[in-house]
Design a protein around this motif. Sequence first.
Motif, PDB file in Angstrom:
ATOM      1  N   THR A   9       0.824  -1.414  -0.005  1.00 37.31           N
ATOM      2  CA  THR A   9      -0.060  -0.055  -0.167  1.00 37.31           C
ATOM      3  C   THR A   9       0.835   1.305   0.000  1.00 37.31           C
ATOM      4  O   THR A   9       0.629   2.329  -0.686  1.00 37.31           O
ATOM      5  N   ALA A  10       1.866   1.293   0.743  1.00 36.70           N
ATOM      6  CA  ALA A  10       2.825   2.398   1.058  1.00 36.70           C
ATOM      7  C   ALA A  10       3.449   2.603  -0.426  1.00 36.70           C
ATOM      8  O   ALA A  10       3.895   3.558  -0.852  1.00 36.70           O
ATOM      9  N   TYR A  11       4.012   1.510  -1.069  1.00 37.82           N
ATOM     10  CA  TYR A  11       4.697   1.482  -2.248  1.00 37.82           C
ATOM     11  C   TYR A  11       3.971   1.868  -3.316  1.00 37.82           C
ATOM     12  O   TYR A  11       4.500   2.701  -4.081  1.00 37.82           O
ATOM     13  N   THR A  12       2.781   1.720  -3.507  1.00 39.58           N
ATOM     14  CA  THR A  12       2.001   2.064  -4.623  1.00 39.58           C
ATOM     15  C   THR A  12       1.783   3.349  -4.558  1.00 39.58           C
ATOM     16  O   THR A  12       1.696   4.204  -5.532  1.00 39.58           O
ATOM     17  N   ALA A  13       1.558   4.067  -3.357  1.00 43.10           N
ATOM     18  CA  ALA A  13       1.399   5.572  -3.227  1.00 43.10           C
ATOM     19  C   ALA A  13       2.500   6.285  -3.045  1.00 43.10           C
ATOM     20  O   ALA A  13       2.677   7.345  -3.486  1.00 43.10           O
ATOM     21  N   TYR A  14       3.781   5.534  -2.942  1.00 45.38           N
ATOM     22  CA  TYR A  14       4.916   6.215  -2.976  1.00 45.38           C
ATOM     23  C   TYR A  14       5.706   6.803  -4.250  1.00 45.38           C
ATOM     24  O   TYR A  14       6.376   7.686  -4.741  1.00 45.38           O
ATOM     25  N   LEU A  15       5.522   5.697  -5.233  1.00 40.76           N
ATOM     26  CA  LEU A  15       5.857   5.737  -6.703  1.00 40.76           C
ATOM     27  C   LEU A  15       5.597   7.306  -7.111  1.00 40.76           C
ATOM     28  O   LEU A  15       6.632   7.739  -7.815  1.00 40.76           O
ATOM     29  N   PRO A  16       4.541   7.783  -7.358  1.00 43.32           N
ATOM     30  CA  PRO A  16       3.871   8.808  -7.819  1.00 43.32           C
ATOM     31  C   PRO A  16       4.696  10.348  -7.471  1.00 43.32           C
ATOM     32  O   PRO A  16       5.109  11.062  -8.343  1.00 43.32           O
ATOM     33  N   SER A  17       5.113  10.012  -5.980  1.00 39.41           N
ATOM     34  CA  SER A  17       5.908  10.995  -5.360  1.00 39.41           C
ATOM     35  C   SER A  17       7.425  10.942  -5.778  1.00 39.41           C
ATOM     36  O   SER A  17       8.102  11.978  -5.686  1.00 39.41           O
ATOM     37  N   LEU A  18       7.806   9.931  -6.365  1.00 36.57           N
ATOM     38  CA  LEU A  18       9.335   9.658  -6.556  1.00 36.57           C
ATOM     39  C   LEU A  18       9.646  10.296  -8.114  1.00 36.57           C
ATOM     40  O   LEU A  18      10.842  10.493  -8.219  1.00 36.57           O
ATOM     41  N   VAL A  19       8.898   9.852  -9.010  1.00 36.37           N
ATOM     42  CA  VAL A  19       9.071  10.073 -10.358  1.00 36.37           C
ATOM     43  C   VAL A  19       8.055  11.110 -10.970  1.00 36.37           C
ATOM     44  O   VAL A  19       6.966  11.176 -10.299  1.00 36.37           O
ATOM     45  N   SER A  20       8.364  11.822 -12.019  1.00 40.56           N
ATOM     46  CA  SER A  20       7.180  12.652 -12.433  1.00 40.56           C
ATOM     47  C   SER A  20       6.122  11.991 -13.241  1.00 40.56           C
ATOM     48  O   SER A  20       6.385  10.670 -13.563  1.00 40.56           O
ATOM     49  N   ALA A  21       5.177  12.539 -13.722  1.00 39.06           N
ATOM     50  CA  ALA A  21       3.923  12.085 -14.368  1.00 39.06           C
ATOM     51  C   ALA A  21       4.541  11.506 -15.568  1.00 39.06           C
ATOM     52  O   ALA A  21       3.989  10.313 -16.088  1.00 39.06           O
ATOM     53  N   ALA A  22       5.375  12.070 -16.428  1.00 38.70           N
ATOM     54  CA  ALA A  22       5.787  11.607 -17.764  1.00 38.70           C
ATOM     55  C   ALA A  22       6.595  10.373 -17.662  1.00 38.70           C
ATOM     56  O   ALA A  22       6.696   9.688 -18.611  1.00 38.70           O
ATOM     57  N   ASP A  23       7.140  10.159 -16.548  1.00 38.03           N
ATOM     58  CA  ASP A  23       8.065   8.920 -16.222  1.00 38.03           C
ATOM     59  C   ASP A  23       7.444   7.728 -15.395  1.00 38.03           C
ATOM     60  O   ASP A  23       7.874   6.647 -15.389  1.00 38.03           O
ATOM     61  N   ARG A  24       6.115   7.958 -14.985  1.00 40.57           N
ATOM     62  CA  ARG A  24       5.173   6.946 -14.334  1.00 40.57           C
ATOM     63  C   ARG A  24       5.199   5.576 -15.105  1.00 40.57           C
ATOM     64  O   ARG A  24       4.928   4.543 -14.778  1.00 40.57           O
ATOM     65  N   ALA A  25       4.682   5.984 -16.396  1.00 41.60           N
ATOM     66  CA  ALA A  25       4.462   4.541 -17.304  1.00 41.60           C
ATOM     67  C   ALA A  25       5.648   3.855 -17.369  1.00 41.60           C
ATOM     68  O   ALA A  25       5.721   2.491 -17.194  1.00 41.60           O
ATOM     69  N   GLU A  26       6.946   4.464 -17.702  1.00 40.38           N
ATOM     70  CA  GLU A  26       8.079   3.811 -17.764  1.00 40.38           C
ATOM     71  C   GLU A  26       8.634   2.981 -16.558  1.00 40.38           C
ATOM     72  O   GLU A  26       8.961   2.079 -16.271  1.00 40.38           O
ATOM     73  N   GLY A  27       8.385   3.741 -15.586  1.00 40.52           N
ATOM     74  CA  GLY A  27       8.500   3.430 -13.950  1.00 40.52           C
ATOM     75  C   GLY A  27       8.076   2.178 -13.718  1.00 40.52           C
ATOM     76  O   GLY A  27       8.117   0.854 -13.104  1.00 40.52           O
ATOM     77  N   ASN A  28       6.459   2.077 -13.915  1.00 46.95           N
ATOM     78  CA  ASN A  28       5.424   1.242 -13.739  1.00 46.95           C
ATOM     79  C   ASN A  28       6.146  -0.203 -14.718  1.00 46.95           C
ATOM     80  O   ASN A  28       5.970  -1.176 -14.160  1.00 46.95           O
ATOM     81  N   ALA A  29       6.575   0.194 -15.839  1.00 46.92           N
ATOM     82  CA  ALA A  29       6.724  -0.962 -16.773  1.00 46.92           C
ATOM     83  C   ALA A  29       8.169  -1.687 -16.146  1.00 46.92           C
ATOM     84  O   ALA A  29       8.203  -2.865 -16.121  1.00 46.92           O
ATOM     85  N   LYS A  30       8.972  -0.887 -15.582  1.00 45.96           N
ATOM     86  CA  LYS A  30      10.164  -1.306 -15.400  1.00 45.96           C
ATOM     87  C   LYS A  30      10.136  -2.145 -13.930  1.00 45.96           C
ATOM     88  O   LYS A  30      10.585  -3.238 -13.802  1.00 45.96           O
ATOM     89  N   LEU A  31       9.365  -1.587 -12.989  1.00 45.65           N
ATOM     90  CA  LEU A  31       9.049  -2.294 -11.642  1.00 45.65           C
ATOM     91  C   LEU A  31       8.222  -3.694 -11.740  1.00 45.65           C
ATOM     92  O   LEU A  31       8.582  -4.844 -11.069  1.00 45.65           O
ATOM     93  N   GLN A  32       7.322  -3.543 -12.686  1.00 49.88           N
ATOM     94  CA  GLN A  32       6.408  -4.834 -13.117  1.00 49.88           C
ATOM     95  C   GLN A  32       7.352  -5.606 -13.686  1.00 49.88           C
ATOM     96  O   GLN A  32       7.459  -7.076 -13.425  1.00 49.88           O
ATOM     97  N   GLY A  33       8.183  -5.475 -14.627  1.00 50.67           N
ATOM     98  CA  GLY A  33       9.255  -6.164 -15.423  1.00 50.67           C
ATOM     99  C   GLY A  33      10.171  -6.865 -14.467  1.00 50.67           C
ATOM    100  O   GLY A  33      10.303  -8.005 -14.547  1.00 50.67           O
ATOM    101  N   SER A  34      10.630  -5.910 -13.596  1.00 50.00           N
ATOM    102  CA  SER A  34      11.693  -6.428 -12.723  1.00 50.00           C
ATOM    103  C   SER A  34      11.064  -7.559 -11.839  1.00 50.00           C
ATOM    104  O   SER A  34      11.592  -8.706 -11.425  1.00 50.00           O
ATOM    105  N   ALA A  35       9.755  -7.185 -11.243  1.00 46.45           N
ATOM    106  CA  ALA A  35       9.188  -8.270 -10.465  1.00 46.45           C
ATOM    107  C   ALA A  35       8.881  -9.761 -11.240  1.00 46.45           C
ATOM    108  O   ALA A  35       9.088 -10.574 -10.291  1.00 46.45           O
TER     109      ALA A  35
END
Length: 454
Positions: free
Chosen positions: A159-185
Motif C-alpha cells: 500500500t505504501a509502495y503504490t502511493a510512494y512511486l508517484p511522489s518519486l518520479v514525474s508524471a511523464a516517467d510513471r509509465a516507464e517506472g511502472n513497466a520497469k518495476l512490473q518487469g523486474s518483479a
Amino acid sequence: MTAAPARRSPTDPTDLADVADLADISDPTDHTTAAARRPGLLRRHRDFRLLFAGEVAGKYGSSVTGLALPLIAVTRLHASAFQVSALTAASWLPWLLIGLPVGAWVDRLRRRPVMLAAAATSLLLYLTVPVAAVLGLLDYPQLLAVALCAGAATVFFQTAYTAYLPSLVSAADRAEGNAKLQGSASAAQIVGLGTGGTLAQAFGPVNSLLANTATFLVSLLCTSSIRQREARPKPAARRRHLLGEVGEGLRLVLGDRWLRPFLLYGAAANLALTAYQSIQVVFLLDHVHLPESALGTLIGAASLGGVLGALTARRLGAAIGTARAVLLCQLGLPSLVLLIPLTGRGAGVLCYLIGGLAVSGGVVAGNVLRATFTQSYVPVELLGRTSAAGAFLNYGLMPLGALLGGSLAGRLGVLPAMWLGCAGLPLAALLLWFSPLRHHRDLPTGSIVRAAAA
C-alpha cells in the motif's frame, strides 16, 4: 490527474475543488516519443534505481518463499492439499482483515518508513523458520503464523509502495517506472522460482529460506538510501476520522465507472488465480509426477511472460489504445490458461509452459497499463486509501480462493480442481468486456474528481 509540482505540498483530501485544478493531463501515450529521446529512468534517476534494486531483491526473496513454504509443508511436515492451500490463504488473509484501514494509515504517514518497517518485519519472520528447524521446533502452525504475519507486513509495504512511486518520479516517467518495476518483479519471480527449486534440492526447502534474510536486507539498505525527501502529510489529514477516510476510498472506487470494473475483475480473477495456484505444487508433484528439482524451473519459465508483458505493455497501448490493450491482455491471452490442466509428463509440460506464459504476460501487461492509468487518474493524496480499497476486494478474496482450491482438490481431486480454477480466469475477464472499456480505444485522461463531478 498529474502530480502537483514538487514545490507544492499535497492538497487536503477534502479539498476536491483544489484537486480539480490540477486535473488536466495529456494522453499517456504522448510521453512515449519524448521518453524515447532521454536516457532510461535506471540511468538518470538515482533514487528510482535504488527503489528498483530493492524491489528486485525483495521480489526474489518472496518468490523463493512462495515455493519453499509449500515444499516444506509437503516434504517435511507431510501436509495435505488443504493445509498447503491454507498457507496461501493465510498470506493473503491480512488484505481482508486490515487492508482498508492500512490505506488510511498510509495516507497519514510518510510512505518510505512504512516500507522499511514492513521489510524488516518480513526478514525477521522468515528467519524464524530455519532457526526453529535447527532447534527441532518447526511445525505446521508456525508456518501458518509466519505466512499470516508476513502477509500483514506485505499489506503495509504494498500500500505504501503504490502511493510512494508517484511522489518519486514525474508524471511523464510513471509509465516507464511502472513497466520497469512490473518487469523486474516478473524477472525476479522467474529467477526466484527457478533457483528456488535448485536451492531446495541442494540445501533443503528449510535452508533455502535463508535467501530471504539476504534479499530483504538488500531491500532495506536500498530503500533507506533514497535521498529524495518525502513531504510530511498535512496535520489536517491526520485529524480526520479513520472510518471517514476508509469510507471515502471505498466511495471513490465503487462510484467511478472506470475504477469499478477493474475492481470487480481483479477480485474475481484473483479468486480463480489463487484457487489453482494454491494447489499447483501438489498438481505438478503428485499428478504430473514432476521431479522436485524441475518444479521451480518450470514455474519460473512460465513466469517469463511477465517480463515480456512489462516490456511490451506501453508499446501495445500506444499502438492499439490503452483500453483495447487491457482487454487483449486481461481477456485474450489468459484464455490459454485452459491448457494448464492438460499438463503431462515429457512434452506434456509444454501445456503448462504455454498457459503460464500467456497468463503471466497478460496479467503483468494489464497491471502496467492499469497502474499507470490509476496513478494519473487518482489524486496523489488519495492514492493510499483508494489503492487499499481496491486491494481490499482484489486481495481479500484470495484467501477464499486458496481455501476453495484446497477444498475442491480434497473433494473432487486435484485435476478437477485445476480445471475449475483455470476456467474461472477467462470468465472473470468478461466483467471487463461488459464495461466501458469495450466502447473506447483509450482509458480516460482526466481525473476521478472531474469524472465524479460530470
